[in-house]
Design a protein around this motif. Structure first.
Motif, mmCIF file in Angstrom:
data_model
loop_
_atom_site.group_PDB
_atom_site.id
_atom_site.type_symbol
_atom_site.label_atom_id
_atom_site.label_comp_id
_atom_site.label_asym_id
_atom_site.label_seq_id
_atom_site.Cartn_x
_atom_site.Cartn_y
_atom_site.Cartn_z
ATOM 1 N N LEU A 97 0.797 -1.226 0.000
ATOM 2 C CA LEU A 97 0.000 0.000 0.000
ATOM 3 C C LEU A 97 0.828 1.275 0.000
ATOM 4 O O LEU A 97 0.260 2.375 -0.104
ATOM 5 N N GLY A 98 2.140 1.152 0.080
ATOM 6 C CA GLY A 98 2.958 2.338 -0.092
ATOM 7 C C GLY A 98 2.727 2.991 -1.443
ATOM 8 O O GLY A 98 2.821 4.214 -1.579
ATOM 9 N N VAL A 99 2.374 2.163 -2.435
ATOM 10 C CA VAL A 99 2.120 2.705 -3.770
ATOM 11 C C VAL A 99 0.891 3.620 -3.770
ATOM 12 O O VAL A 99 0.839 4.608 -4.507
ATOM 13 N N LEU A 100 -0.079 3.324 -2.911
ATOM 14 C CA LEU A 100 -1.273 4.175 -2.836
ATOM 15 C C LEU A 100 -0.949 5.503 -2.145
ATOM 16 O O LEU A 100 -1.498 6.554 -2.510
ATOM 17 N N ILE A 101 -0.059 5.454 -1.160
ATOM 18 C CA ILE A 101 0.389 6.702 -0.530
ATOM 19 C C ILE A 101 1.119 7.569 -1.557
ATOM 20 O O ILE A 101 0.913 8.792 -1.637
ATOM 21 N N GLU A 102 1.979 6.940 -2.364
ATOM 22 C CA GLU A 102 2.696 7.693 -3.404
ATOM 23 C C GLU A 102 1.710 8.285 -4.413
ATOM 24 O O GLU A 102 1.880 9.421 -4.876
ATOM 25 N N ALA A 103 0.696 7.512 -4.773
ATOM 26 C CA ALA A 103 -0.305 8.013 -5.713
ATOM 27 C C ALA A 103 -1.051 9.206 -5.113
ATOM 28 O O ALA A 103 -1.383 10.168 -5.825
ATOM 29 N N ALA A 104 -1.310 9.164 -3.806
ATOM 30 C CA ALA A 104 -1.971 10.296 -3.153
ATOM 31 C C ALA A 104 -1.147 11.566 -3.294
ATOM 32 O O ALA A 104 -1.687 12.659 -3.481
ATOM 33 N N GLY A 105 0.174 11.418 -3.220
ATOM 34 C CA GLY A 105 1.030 12.577 -3.405
ATOM 35 C C GLY A 105 0.893 13.196 -4.777
ATOM 36 O O GLY A 105 0.976 14.424 -4.932
ATOM 37 N N ARG A 106 0.655 12.375 -5.778
ATOM 38 C CA ARG A 106 0.507 12.871 -7.143
ATOM 39 C C ARG A 106 -0.903 13.388 -7.423
ATOM 40 O O ARG A 106 -1.146 13.938 -8.495
ATOM 41 N N LEU A 107 -1.818 13.175 -6.498
ATOM 42 C CA LEU A 107 -3.208 13.604 -6.703
ATOM 43 C C LEU A 107 -3.558 14.833 -5.873
ATOM 44 O O LEU A 107 -4.738 15.199 -5.776
ATOM 45 N N ALA A 157 4.888 12.310 7.657
ATOM 46 C CA ALA A 157 6.171 12.864 7.233
ATOM 47 C C ALA A 157 6.026 13.701 5.965
ATOM 48 O O ALA A 157 6.716 14.713 5.802
ATOM 49 N N ARG A 158 5.116 13.309 5.088
ATOM 50 C CA ARG A 158 4.936 14.030 3.828
ATOM 51 C C ARG A 158 3.871 15.112 3.928
ATOM 52 O O ARG A 158 3.708 15.891 2.984
ATOM 53 N N GLY A 159 3.156 15.136 5.036
ATOM 54 C CA GLY A 159 2.123 16.144 5.219
ATOM 55 C C GLY A 159 1.017 16.061 4.190
ATOM 56 O O GLY A 159 0.532 17.091 3.702
ATOM 57 N N LEU A 160 0.582 14.857 3.876
ATOM 58 C CA LEU A 160 -0.452 14.666 2.859
ATOM 59 C C LEU A 160 -1.832 14.951 3.455
ATOM 60 O O LEU A 160 -2.294 14.232 4.344
ATOM 61 N N PRO A 161 -2.530 15.949 2.955
ATOM 62 C CA PRO A 161 -3.846 16.283 3.507
ATOM 63 C C PRO A 161 -4.975 15.444 2.914
ATOM 64 O O PRO A 161 -6.118 15.530 3.382
#
Length: 411
Positions: free
Chosen positions: A227-237, A263-267
């Motif tokens: 599921l790290g890939v979904l976190i990365e995708a969230a960053g691109r969205l 750590a990435r501050g993804l809202p």
């Protein structure tokens, strides 16, 4: 007919395998005597109120360390296996013994119990080890791998039937030398629930999802889900502020994913706690799109049963899985979502954008229609009942002195 199931997790354990086994046992108990040898409830039991009816449950002792560390898991598994072995030899004599794969080597306990009681043995594969551990980089010692494979061969050679839950799993078992005549394909299932748009709307209001495009991953938040890939995708969205990536459930990888989000501050990422199954079904129906993800190398080893709940809810899904896997085949056959390669962040983000910008409700309807034809609970549990009755009858025909009179409940 008396059936003995052996598996560590059973309700009120709040895992999908525990729910499925509980529903299977409950349905079989309508016509047969069903016993389950399980461990102490240890997987979020407070989140579940489900208690299968008509089932005799015997609990083997085990430790209950947290699942985040491999050491704690191994101690839990080891203590359960030792206790389960003693308990399996003392249960009322069954007509057939069925083992699942939690923990992965529980089949050995089931086989010993079957030999002790002179009953046929059936192995049900929810996942295939050591291959899962190898793909995830958790099992890499050559001697351990070799011994584990030999144990699998010994168990499989002594089974009457081997149940696979996906077509890719059937192919893998055949490649590993299992006789095709032994293998039975019985997919997992989900409950048939009416599609209630008003209830879904109320759930969205309660969750604060109004005006959001909710992308939901519901189920185990483990290592196999990648599921790290979904976190990365969230960053691109993040340029789409209405898109909300939501995780519903618990698992070994959850704390690490939460750390990554902080750590990435993804809202645009939210984590929900594990909730009772009925509530989870409402949230699944309230989401816009679902994500099913598996780590590379798991084709044939794991079939995420969450796909059937998604199809039952009439929702499309993005599957980050390998070609030829069961989820990929379902998408191709029923056109109920989009497949992307596992680990491909750009493709995953692009698929979510596509479903956001060009919604196609026909995808969800096609998935629901396929579910109603094939993947509902009654279809699966009836298949198990027919298979087990056949195994017992075949055993009595070949070894009549070894089997006692059937105990079939009268309606």
């Amino acid at each position: 007919m008396r059936i003995l199931f052996v598996n560590q997790y059973f309700p009120p354990d709040a895992t999908n395998t525990a729910y499925l086994l509980g529903e299977l046992c409950e349905d079989l108990a309508k016509s047969h005597e069903v016993w389950v040898l399980a461990g102490r409830p240890s997987y979020n039991p407070e989140a579940s109120t489900y208690q299968p009816r008509g089932v005799h449950i015997r609990r083997a002792w085990s430790t209950s360390f947290g699942r985040a560390g491999m050491g704690g898991r191994l101690v839990n598994y080891g203590s359960y296996l030792a206790s389960a072995l003693l308990s399996a030899l003392r249960v009322p004599r069954p007509d057939v013994v069925v083992a699942l794969t939690d923990p992965p080597v529980i089949g050995a306990i089931g086989l010993i119990a079957a030999r002790r009681h002179r009953a046929p043995f059936v192995q049900v594969y929810m996942d295939i080890y050591p291959d899962v551990g190898i793909a995830l980089g958790r099992v890499d010692h050559p001697l351990l791998v070799r011994l584990w494979r030999r144990l699998n061969e010994a168990i499989r050679s002594r089974t009457e039937r081997v149940v696979a839950i996906g077509r890719d799993m059937v192919e893998k078992l055949e490649d590993e030398g299992v006789e095709p005549a032994k293998i039975v394909l019985i997919p997992n299932w989900a409950e048939t629930i009416p599609i209630d748009t008003e209830r879904a709307r109320r759930a969205r209001v309660a969750m604060g999802w109004e005006g959001r495009f909710v992308v939901l991953h519901a189920g185990n938040v483990g290592l196999a889900q990648n599921l790290g890939v979904l976190i990365e995708a969230a960053g691109r969205l993040q340029d789409r502020p209405d898109v909300l990536i939501t995780f519903l459930g618990d698992g070994a990888a959850r704390s690490r994913l939460e750390d990554q989000v902080r750590a990435r501050g993804l809202p645009n990422v939210a984590f929900l706690p594990h909730v009772p199954k009925e509530e989870a079904q409402h949230l699944i129906a309230a989401a816009d799109v679902h994500v099913v993800s598996l780590a590379p190398g798991l084709r044939g080893c794991v079939v995420p049963s969450k796909i059937y709940g998604i199809m039952a809810a009439g929702k499309p899904f993005v599957a980050a899985v390998e070609r030829g896997s069961e989820p990929a085949r379902l998408l191709e056959e029923h056109r109920c979502g989009i497949r992307v390669d596992p680990g491909d962040v750009e493709e995953l983000a692009r698929a979510i954008r596509t479903l956001r910008d060009h919604p196609d409700r026909r995808m969800g309807r096609r998935g629901r229609a396929a579910f109603e034809r094939t993947y509902h609970r009654e279809a699966a549990t009836s298949a198990y009942r027919a298979m087990l009755e056949e195994v017992v009858l075949d055993g009595r025909a070949r070894f009549p002195a070894k089997f006692h009179q059937s105990r079939v409940r009268k309606p």
